[in-house]
Design a protein around this motif. Structure first.
Motif, mmCIF file in Angstrom:
data_model
loop_
_atom_site.group_PDB
_atom_site.id
_atom_site.type_symbol
_atom_site.label_atom_id
_atom_site.label_comp_id
_atom_site.label_asym_id
_atom_site.label_seq_id
_atom_site.Cartn_x
_atom_site.Cartn_y
_atom_site.Cartn_z
ATOM 1 N N ASP A 1 60.320 99.241 -21.452
ATOM 2 C CA ASP A 1 60.187 97.842 -21.861
ATOM 3 C C ASP A 1 60.983 97.630 -23.137
ATOM 4 O O ASP A 1 60.633 98.151 -24.203
ATOM 5 C CB ASP A 1 58.709 97.499 -22.085
ATOM 6 C CG ASP A 1 58.484 95.992 -22.275
ATOM 7 O OD1 ASP A 1 59.482 95.268 -22.425
ATOM 8 O OD2 ASP A 1 57.322 95.559 -22.287
ATOM 9 N N GLU A 2 62.081 96.864 -23.045
ATOM 10 C CA GLU A 2 62.973 96.646 -24.192
ATOM 11 C C GLU A 2 62.719 95.302 -24.871
ATOM 12 O O GLU A 2 63.478 94.894 -25.751
ATOM 13 C CB GLU A 2 64.436 96.697 -23.711
ATOM 14 C CG GLU A 2 64.833 98.035 -23.085
ATOM 15 C CD GLU A 2 66.256 98.025 -22.573
ATOM 16 O OE1 GLU A 2 66.800 96.908 -22.411
ATOM 17 O OE2 GLU A 2 66.812 99.107 -22.331
ATOM 18 N N ARG A 3 61.644 94.605 -24.511
ATOM 19 C CA ARG A 3 61.458 93.230 -24.974
ATOM 20 C C ARG A 3 60.802 93.133 -26.342
ATOM 21 O O ARG A 3 60.943 92.119 -27.025
ATOM 22 C CB ARG A 3 60.618 92.453 -23.950
ATOM 23 C CG ARG A 3 61.268 92.357 -22.590
ATOM 24 C CD ARG A 3 60.323 91.750 -21.578
ATOM 25 N NE ARG A 3 59.098 92.543 -21.447
ATOM 26 C CZ ARG A 3 58.022 92.149 -20.783
ATOM 27 N NH1 ARG A 3 58.026 90.958 -20.195
ATOM 28 N NH2 ARG A 3 56.959 92.930 -20.694
ATOM 29 N N GLY A 4 60.061 94.117 -26.756
ATOM 30 C CA GLY A 4 59.347 94.040 -28.017
ATOM 31 C C GLY A 4 60.182 94.505 -29.192
ATOM 32 O O GLY A 4 61.362 94.854 -29.055
ATOM 33 N N PRO A 5 59.570 94.554 -30.376
ATOM 34 C CA PRO A 5 60.292 95.057 -31.545
ATOM 35 C C PRO A 5 60.666 96.524 -31.408
ATOM 36 O O PRO A 5 61.631 96.985 -31.994
ATOM 37 C CB PRO A 5 59.292 94.843 -32.699
ATOM 38 C CG PRO A 5 57.955 94.692 -32.038
ATOM 39 C CD PRO A 5 58.214 94.080 -30.702
ATOM 40 N N GLU A 6 59.870 97.249 -30.593
ATOM 41 C CA GLU A 6 60.173 98.654 -30.326
ATOM 42 C C GLU A 6 60.255 98.867 -28.821
ATOM 43 O O GLU A 6 59.493 98.284 -28.051
ATOM 44 C CB GLU A 6 59.095 99.570 -30.921
ATOM 45 C CG GLU A 6 59.015 99.546 -32.443
ATOM 46 C CD GLU A 6 57.978 100.514 -32.969
ATOM 47 O OE1 GLU A 6 57.347 101.205 -32.141
ATOM 48 O OE2 GLU A 6 57.804 100.577 -34.195
ATOM 49 N N THR B 1 63.470 99.043 -15.782
ATOM 50 C CA THR B 1 63.671 98.587 -17.158
ATOM 51 C C THR B 1 63.479 97.074 -17.227
ATOM 52 O O THR B 1 64.101 96.326 -16.462
ATOM 53 C CB THR B 1 65.078 98.947 -17.654
ATOM 54 O OG1 THR B 1 65.278 100.354 -17.553
ATOM 55 C CG2 THR B 1 65.264 98.512 -19.109
ATOM 56 N N LEU B 2 62.606 96.646 -18.144
ATOM 57 C CA LEU B 2 62.436 95.223 -18.440
ATOM 58 C C LEU B 2 63.333 94.914 -19.626
ATOM 59 O O LEU B 2 63.068 95.332 -20.753
ATOM 60 C CB LEU B 2 60.968 94.912 -18.765
ATOM 61 C CG LEU B 2 59.939 95.288 -17.689
ATOM 62 C CD1 LEU B 2 58.537 94.892 -18.139
ATOM 63 C CD2 LEU B 2 60.271 94.644 -16.356
ATOM 64 N N GLY B 3 64.410 94.200 -19.375
ATOM 65 C CA GLY B 3 65.423 93.977 -20.402
ATOM 66 C C GLY B 3 65.023 92.921 -21.412
ATOM 67 O O GLY B 3 64.237 92.010 -21.122
ATOM 68 N N ALA B 4 65.587 93.022 -22.595
ATOM 69 C CA ALA B 4 65.319 92.041 -23.647
ATOM 70 C C ALA B 4 65.849 90.660 -23.280
ATOM 71 O O ALA B 4 65.387 89.648 -23.810
ATOM 72 C CB ALA B 4 65.947 92.511 -24.962
#
Length: 695
Positions: free
Chosen positions: A233-238, A72-75
């Protein structure tokens, strides 16, 4: 008093004593010289840290423990890697007195991959992966489920301690070791590692690349059949989630990599052999290193297939770790491939007297995945890009040659037909190489300053400045006449072609070289073709296609683009190939206002309609607009102003963002298969506005 001419030396150079020596303790060396361990401190180094953590989990799956890994790539900039394997040991390591977790994350060259029996073949070899990631992280949290309990430990830049709150900026108190923080069901085990890369170390523009991560996960899922890797991937708007699992192994990987129609099925070449390696071993009694002979086992697994294309795609791996720069295993594979094909060809009548095949001939159109597994492979550097184990070359060559010759000499009907097709393809590649070399050598012998060395039809420019010069490839003799008057002969050269050139996507290299128009274009560009193309030798800075603004002109531009993409691709990759944009219509204003141009050009029917409506609305009168049916209908000054003069013209650069996708498009539009092209046309027909058809 210093004598004249005497040079004094700084006194500091003499002041060099033991007190000036710097001893880096623990992980300080990693932070002082991070590039030594991860290659760089840009995006590449940042991703290398991710690979180190993931590869440890993959090694567990490779050893038969765990079938899934979640990344998981966190925000908040963190990276979380979860596996469900055995879990990092939590008991005390006898030599250091520390827990296994603390040893793994704080001691360089510590781990279970030094021949202690925990792993038969692993990607992690030097015992620095986890500890390097820890050293280069502003915060790292590890949780281990093992022995019916959850064990936790945290670090800041390699120092153990506790954080008072979430995030990498939370207050930190040094000290403390592994803590028991919870309970789990009996039999549940696994490891969770979450870390925040230290922005004091990494470049400001270094960023975690989800695309690279997905590609690496896909690659790993092919190499470890049955292993599922989930990337979130949690970094984008979605939030995006992708899962990779492939049970077909490297045979399925080979099919995935191949982009051209198949000549053979995917072949699987497998074998195993042993070798003796002399390694220095530490004698516990004397404390000295002594050479010791160790017997190793090398497992070889290769998947390959030949296709109708000309490009070669070979991926090599050692214990599932990619070796992009090859090494001894890849050298052995290439040698066996060339030798086995050459020996089989000796027993046929396909090769004529004096002809021979080379490595490039045998690898034309080849897609292959080469994997080897062995204990403690020797890599050149921590980044493990090149295998250096000497015995791998010999053993891989023997196994591949034996297996491949079995296929090439098979008497089974299907395999016999495929083997014959491969041999014919190799012979064809050999002859095309010889013919291309002869053409290239003839071109090199010619003096570019002699007019007789270039086609008579070429109207060359006077400038020898490659960056400034331009070559216009002009459709038709009539357009050529106008273009000669319109060009600037100082830096613009013209080469006419008669109608539509050969479709090189459907023709062999030999047919392409025999074609007059194709041969002239290659000769005038002056940089060769295919693998031997030398971008620096190109005689012109820009190559510009200039054809009529109609369907035939579009087809000619497509044929020219196919030629350059297939045989002179570096020009396209460098952004040096363009198409001219000639106008379709011309308005002549009968009462132009002050400062207004007398002539207005439009480049499409839609633009023509808008301009006509605009002029009418403003009350500007104009004569009956002129529609150009071809470049030859334009006057020289009109062609110069609209299409050739760099101050006023418009050019469209031909670019290739995705070479594989472009290859597929060219194959659909220009290849032998009619069905995909028909499907493309039918699908496109529904997207076409019928009112735009000029009928």
């Amino acid at each position: 008093m210093v004598p004249r001419g005497h040079v004094t030396k700084p006194t500091e150079s003499r002041d060099y004593e033991a007190r000036h020596l710097l001893v880096l303790e623990g992980l300080e060396a990693v932070r002082k010289r991070p590039a030594m361990y991860i290659g760089s401190t840009d995006t590449r180094g940042l991703m290398h840290c991710v690979w180190e953590v993931i590869d440890n989990a993959v090694d567990e799956a490779l050893a038969g423990h765990g079938t899934s890994i979640e990344v998981t790539l966190g925000a908040d900039g963190s990276v979380l890697v979860v596996d469900h394997a055995r879990g990092i040991p939590v008991d005390q390591e006898p030599r250091t007195g520390l827990s296994g977790v603390e040893v793994v994350f704080t001691k360089l060259h510590a781990g279970g991959k030094f021949g202690a029996g925990s792993y038969n073949a692993a990607g992690g070899l030097h015992g620095v992966g986890a500890s390097v990631v820890n050293a280069l992280s502003s915060r790292l949290d590890v949780e281990v489920d093992r022995d019916s309990a959850t064990w936790s430990m945290s670090f800041r830049r390699g120092v153990p301690g506790t954080f008072d709150g979430p995030g990498s900026d939370a207050p930190f108190t040094p000290g403390g070791g592994l803590r028991r923080t919870g309970k789990v069901r009996k039999g549940v085990s696994g490891t969770r590692i979450r870390y925040w890369p230290d922005r004091q170390i990494f470049a400001p523009d270094a960023d975690l690349d989800a695309t690279l991560l997905g590609d690496r996960a896909r690659q790993t899922s092919f190499l470890v059949p049955g292993l599922a890797l989930t990337i979130t991937d949690e970094r984008g708007p979605e939030i995006t989630v992708e899962e990779h699992r492939h049970d077909g192994g490297i045979a399925e990987f080979c099919e995935y990599l191949a982009t051209d129609p198949a000549v053979t099925d995917v072949l699987r070449l497998q074998g195993s052999d042993t070798f003796t390696e002399t390694v220095p071993m530490l004698d516990d009694a004397t404390g000295a290193l002594s050479p010791t002979d160790v017997e190793r086992t090398l497992d070889v697994d290769v998947a390959l297939r030949w296709g109708t294309g000309y490009d070669t795609t070979v991926r090599s791996f050692v214990n599932i770790i990619a070796t992009p720069k090859g090494g001894t295993h890849l050298t052995g594979f290439e040698r066996a491939l060339t030798r086995s094909v050459a020996k089989v060809l000796e027993g046929t009548r396909l090769l004529k007297a004096g002809e021979e095949v080379t490595k490039d001939d045998t690898m034309e159109g080849l897609t292959a995945v080469v994997t080897v597994r062995l204990d403690e492979p020797q890599f050149e550097g921590q980044t493990k890009e090149v295998l250096g184990t000497p015995a791998a070359s010999r053993l891989v060559a023997r196994i591949v040659e034996d297996e491949l010759r079995g296929f090439l000499t098979s008497t089974r009907r299907e395999e016999k037909a495929q083997a014959r097709a491969v041999l014919e393809k190799v012979v064809s590649a050999s002859r095309a190489r010889v013919q291309a070399r002869a053409t290239r050598e003839a071109q090199r012998r010619k003096n570019a300053l002699e007019s007789s060395s270039l086609p008579a039809a070429l109207a060359d420019c006077r400038s020898t400045d490659t960056e400034r010069s331009e070559l216009f490839i002009v459709e038709g003799e009539s357009a050529m006449g106008t273009a000669k008057l319109a060009r600037s002969s100082e830096f613009q050269a013209l080469l006419p072609i008669r109608g539509k050139i050969l479709n090189v996507q459907r023709a062999s290299v030999g047919d392409m070289l025999k074609n007059k128009e194709c041969a002239q274009i290659i000769q005038v560009v002056g940089a060769g073709t295919g693998r031997s193309f030398d971008l620096d030798a190109a005689r012109y800075g820009k190559i510009i296609f200039m054809a009529d603004a109609d369907s035939d002109g579009a087809h000619i531009r497509c044929l020219l683009a196919t030629l350059f993409f297939r045989y002179m691709r570096p020009l396209v990759d460098a952004g040096r190939v363009f198409t001219a944009v000639p106008p379709l219509h011309r308005f002549e204003l009968t009462n132009p206002r002050k400062g207004q141009e007398r002539y207005i050009y439009t480049y499409s029917d839609a633009e023509y309609q808008r301009k006509a409506a605009e002029l009418t609305k403003k009350g500007i009168r104009f004569a009956e607009p002129q529609r150009y049916k071809g470049l030859g209908e334009m006057d020289a000054d009109q062609l110069a102003d609209t299409t050739m003069n760099p101050r006023h013209r418009a050019l469209r650069r031909i670019t290739v963002d995705d070479a594989a996708a472009a290859e597929r498009v060219f194959e659909v539009l220009m290849g032998d298969e009619v069905a995909p092209r028909k499907e493309f046309i039918v699908e496109g027909a529904y997207q076409l506005d019928a009112e735009r058809i000029d009928a």
